[in-house]
Design a protein around this motif. Structure first.
Motif, PDB file in Angstrom:
ATOM      1  N   LYS A 166       0.836  -1.217   0.000  1.00  0.00           N
ATOM      2  CA  LYS A 166       0.000   0.000   0.000  1.00  0.00           C
ATOM      3  C   LYS A 166       0.865   1.260   0.000  1.00  0.00           C
ATOM      4  CE  LYS A 166      -3.780   2.170   2.519  1.00  0.00           C
ATOM      5  NZ  LYS A 166      -3.147   3.457   2.626  1.00  0.00           N
ATOM      6  N   ASP A 170       1.007   3.822  -2.861  1.00  0.00           N
ATOM      7  CA  ASP A 170       0.801   5.264  -2.644  1.00  0.00           C
ATOM      8  C   ASP A 170       1.997   6.049  -3.204  1.00  0.00           C
ATOM      9  OD1 ASP A 170      -1.603   4.752  -1.420  1.00  0.00           O
ATOM     10  OD2 ASP A 170      -0.786   4.793   0.629  1.00  0.00           O
ATOM     11  N   LYS A 173       1.731   6.000  -6.934  1.00  0.00           N
ATOM     12  CA  LYS A 173       0.736   6.983  -7.384  1.00  0.00           C
ATOM     13  C   LYS A 173       1.295   8.392  -7.314  1.00  0.00           C
ATOM     14  CE  LYS A 173      -3.550   4.524  -6.261  1.00  0.00           C
ATOM     15  NZ  LYS A 173      -4.754   4.535  -5.412  1.00  0.00           N
ATOM     16  N   GLN A 174       1.958   8.624  -6.214  1.00  0.00           N
ATOM     17  CA  GLN A 174       2.556   9.967  -6.081  1.00  0.00           C
ATOM     18  C   GLN A 174       3.605  10.220  -7.158  1.00  0.00           C
ATOM     19  OE1 GLN A 174       1.570  12.328  -3.907  1.00  0.00           O
ATOM     20  NE2 GLN A 174       2.953  13.716  -5.028  1.00  0.00           N
TER      21      GLN A 174
END
Length: 202
Positions: A166, A170, A173-174
């Protein structure tokens, strides 16, 4: 014995009449005395015989009473004998039944012993089987506990990996977001540069 003695006296006395008369009288007296003793003995024997007969005499009524009593005793004896025979038959039947019951009990005891030995053997086998199954169950419980421990560790690892994934997601994604911004900036800069070049050529 008296008669020869009297005859001898008569011979010694000769033919005297007076001596003969005395000897005859003595002979008669002696004979009468002997006859009296004989009669007395005979009468005594008769008396004794009569006494014995009197003692052994049985009257008709007494005889009939004894005969009736004897017949009654015979009848009672016959009844008793019949009862004894009947009771003997009952006893014989009871003894036969006892023998039959003894044989049945002996047979049942043997069958019981056989069944008991069979059940004991089966119980021993089942006990060993239960002990074996208990050992297997105990081993299975230990293995299950080990697997549960392993699963717990795996769950913890998975949870940790999920958390890391996760976090990485994340971060990705960033990163993607940052890349998109950079691209947009680069496109903007390229467009601005292109527009500037076109303007300068004019």
């Amino acid at each position: 014995m008296n008669e020869p003695e009297n005859t001898e006296d008569l011979r010694r006395s000769g033919s005297s009449c007076s001596g003969a008369s005395i000897s005859s009288y003595s002979l008669v007296q002696s004979t009468m005395k002997d006859l009296f003793h004989v009669q007395q003995n005979t009468l005594e024997r008769v008396r004794q015989t009569a006494e014995r007969q009197k003692q052994n005499y049985v009257s008709k009524s007494e005889y009939e009473e004894v005969a009736f009593s004897l017949e009654h005793e015979r009848l009672e004896h016959s009844k008793t004998k019949l009862i004894l025979e009947q009771e003997g038959e009952k006893l014989k039947y009871a003894q036969n039944q006892i023998e039959i019951l003894k044989e049945q009990m002996s047979k049942a005891a043997k069958e019981h012993d056989t069944i008991a030995k069979t059940l004991q053997s089966k119980s021993s086998r089942e006990t060993k089987r239960c002990d074996y199954l208990l050992e297997k169950c105990s081993a299975a419980d230990e293995e299950l506990q080990r697997l549960n421990d392993c699963l717990s560790l795996k769950d913890n690892e998975i949870s940790s990996l999920k958390q890391r994934l996760k976090s990485q997601k994340d971060n990705h994604k960033q990163t993607l977001a940052d890349i998109d911004i950079n691209k947009m900036q680069e496109m903007y800069m390229a467009k601005s540069l292109s527009d500037s070049l076109r303007k300068s050529k004019k």
